[in-house]
Design an enzyme around this catalytic site. Structure first.
Site, PDB file in Angstrom:
ATOM      1  N   GLU A   1       0.848  -1.288  -0.059  1.00 31.75           N
ATOM      2  CA  GLU A   1       0.104  -0.044   0.053  1.00 31.75           C
ATOM      3  C   GLU A   1       0.702   1.171  -0.006  1.00 31.75           C
ATOM      4  O   GLU A   1       0.495   2.277  -0.748  1.00 31.75           O
ATOM      5  CB  GLU A   1      -1.147  -0.002   1.281  1.00 31.75           C
ATOM      6  CG  GLU A   1      -2.114  -1.128   1.021  1.00 31.75           C
ATOM      7  CD  GLU A   1      -2.837  -0.756  -0.173  1.00 31.75           C
ATOM      8  OE1 GLU A   1      -3.161   0.635  -0.459  1.00 31.75           O
ATOM      9  OE2 GLU A   1      -3.527  -1.652  -0.685  1.00 31.75           O
TER      10      GLU A   1
ATOM     11  N   GLN B   1       1.069   6.931  -5.593  1.00 38.00           N
ATOM     12  CA  GLN B   1       1.436   7.660  -6.562  1.00 38.00           C
ATOM     13  C   GLN B   1       2.179   6.841  -7.420  1.00 38.00           C
ATOM     14  O   GLN B   1       3.160   7.373  -8.292  1.00 38.00           O
ATOM     15  CB  GLN B   1       2.505   8.708  -5.914  1.00 38.00           C
ATOM     16  CG  GLN B   1       1.863   9.689  -4.805  1.00 38.00           C
ATOM     17  CD  GLN B   1       0.677  10.504  -5.459  1.00 38.00           C
ATOM     18  OE1 GLN B   1       0.854  11.134  -6.601  1.00 38.00           O
ATOM     19  NE2 GLN B   1      -0.120  10.816  -4.579  1.00 38.00           N
TER      20      GLN B   1
ATOM     21  N   TYR C   1      -6.912   6.419   4.270  1.00 39.21           N
ATOM     22  CA  TYR C   1      -6.894   5.428   3.381  1.00 39.21           C
ATOM     23  C   TYR C   1      -6.194   4.289   3.745  1.00 39.21           C
ATOM     24  O   TYR C   1      -6.551   3.116   3.633  1.00 39.21           O
ATOM     25  CB  TYR C   1      -6.603   6.100   2.156  1.00 39.21           C
ATOM     26  CG  TYR C   1      -6.184   5.048   1.097  1.00 39.21           C
ATOM     27  CD1 TYR C   1      -7.401   4.268   0.389  1.00 39.21           C
ATOM     28  CD2 TYR C   1      -5.135   4.774   0.553  1.00 39.21           C
ATOM     29  CE1 TYR C   1      -7.150   3.139  -0.417  1.00 39.21           C
ATOM     30  CE2 TYR C   1      -4.864   3.665  -0.049  1.00 39.21           C
ATOM     31  CZ  TYR C   1      -5.780   2.800  -0.808  1.00 39.21           C
ATOM     32  OH  TYR C   1      -5.303   1.722  -1.698  1.00 39.21           O
TER      33      TYR C   1
ATOM     34  N   ASP D   1      -9.525   6.250  -2.226  1.00 38.95           N
ATOM     35  CA  ASP D   1      -8.238   6.949  -2.955  1.00 38.95           C
ATOM     36  C   ASP D   1      -8.753   7.363  -4.335  1.00 38.95           C
ATOM     37  O   ASP D   1     -10.132   7.437  -4.675  1.00 38.95           O
ATOM     38  CB  ASP D   1      -7.240   5.733  -3.386  1.00 38.95           C
ATOM     39  CG  ASP D   1      -7.649   4.691  -4.281  1.00 38.95           C
ATOM     40  OD1 ASP D   1      -8.891   4.679  -4.528  1.00 38.95           O
ATOM     41  OD2 ASP D   1      -6.908   3.755  -4.624  1.00 38.95           O
TER      42      ASP D   1
ATOM     43  N   CYS E   1     -18.786  -2.664 -17.635  1.00 38.65           N
ATOM     44  CA  CYS E   1     -18.754  -2.347 -16.255  1.00 38.65           C
ATOM     45  C   CYS E   1     -19.913  -2.994 -15.459  1.00 38.65           C
ATOM     46  O   CYS E   1     -21.173  -3.089 -15.796  1.00 38.65           O
ATOM     47  CB  CYS E   1     -18.879  -1.181 -16.072  1.00 38.65           C
ATOM     48  SG  CYS E   1     -18.916  -0.355 -14.252  1.00 38.65           S
TER      49      CYS E   1
END
Length: 346
Positions: free
Chosen positions: A31, A36, A114, A132, A203
């Site tokens: 994590e 980023q 998070y 996130d 989806c």
């Protein structure tokens, strides 16, 4: 929505190495690395890290240079330093066992709401929400939330929705329900509900998605205009003295702190020759100077152009401050990503 996500995740989840374990240490490292950074980049770094530092105690006791070297190329190096600080906290306050209480996880250096929620839900199957970039995109589109998700009120609403979903999942009593629900939201945002060209037709949430129903996919999430990119120019000098090269370690408190680099300066677009820049920086002229490499890279909103020149000095010249290392010694140091590219050209 919970049922649809469960079914889709069971059939479509990627086989990622940290998904093959419930070890909170391994999940925590993944994590932190994934902040980023894209999954495809993280996988080899995570595998190498876990091989070199298989336990929390190993991280706590590692030399900072090893931590930086293992992180070299991932960027945002504060993550690595905080990871080691957190490991030391776990050894000191939790006997080396990763804590399972959300508040204890949240208190660790480098861990925010998070990350704590992700660890507690994935490793311990606790009904803790996550939010996130991927999850924000899925939720703003599915629930048709048009306001900027960075605004306090909208952000709180998104956390409430995420919490409601993970509690609904928990109520199903399905095995690893909280883990699978949160990972399905992240996976959906990464694979299907992407920022550009989302695959809405396949989806699992399309029948529930307000943005799809109202043809507003491109409008959401509404994050406003991005800050304009800023161009910056740097010049670096690879100073060679009898097969050794001058390098410097960046100080604490700056971007890429503690990493190594070749002497360099920002030119701000000034039209000075490389030799003139060298003389301005070091207060004497080089014996010889030749182009080595040039490339562009980005850090946050900065678009950086870096030119590197190989320099030779006369033995009777005053030597600039720094450390002289052979190429083999340099390869053991942790360099900034840009200067690692320079090293590859030697």
């Amino acid at each position: 929505m919970v049922a649809a996500l469960f079914l889709w995740y069971a059939e479509n989840a990627r086989d990622l190495p940290w998904r093959r374990t419930h070890d909170p240490y391994a999940i925590w490292v993944s994590e932190i690395m994934l902040q980023q950074t894209q999954v495809i980049t993280v996988i080899p770094f995570w595998e190498h890290w876990m091989h070199e530092l298989p336990t929390i105690k190993a991280v706590a006791n590692a030399k900072p240079n090893k931590i930086h070297k293992l992180w070299e190329g991932l960027g945002y190096y504060t993550r690595a330093r905080n990871l080691q600080k957190a490991a030391q906290t776990i050894v000191r306050e939790h006997g080396g066992q990763f804590p399972s209480r959300f508040d204890d996880v949240l208190a660790l250096p480098g861990v925010g709401r998070y990350t704590a929620g992700a660890i507690c839900s994935i490793a311990f199957n606790q009904p803790m929400p996550i939010l996130d970039g991927n999850v924000i995109r899925v939720l703003t589109r599915t629930f048709g939330i048009a306001k900027d998700p960075r605004e306090k009120e909208t952000n709180q609403l998104l956390w409430q929705i995420a919490e409601e979903l993970v509690h609904r999942a928990h109520d199903t009593k399905a095995k690893n329900a909280c883990s699978h629900l949160n990972q399905s939201l992240m996976e959906l945002g990464a694979l299907i509900c992407t920022p550009r060209n989302p695959q809405c037709t396949i989806c699992p949430a399309k029948k529930l998605c307000l943005a799809f129903r109202e043809d507003r996919i491109a409008e959401l999430p509404n994050t406003g205009k991005r800050a304009a990119a800023t161009a910056r120019q740097f010049i670096a000098f690879v100073i060679d003295r009898d097969g050794k090269f001058l390098v410097r370690q960046r100080p604490a408190g700056v971007v890429n702190a503690h990493l190594w680099e070749f002497p360099n300066l920002e030119t701000n677009g000034e039209k000075k020759s490389p030799a003139a820049c060298f003389k301005l920086h070091f207060e004497f002229a080089p014996t010889s100077l030749e182009s080595l490499c040039s490339f562009k890279h980005s850090i946050t909103r900065y678009r950086i152009t870096l030119e590197a020149f190989r320099v030779k000095l006369s033995k009777d010249l005053k030597i600039p401050a720094g450390t002289w290392q052979t190429k083999r010694q340099l390869e053991r140091l942790a360099f900034t990503s840009a200067h690692k590219k320079i090293l590859a050209h030697l």
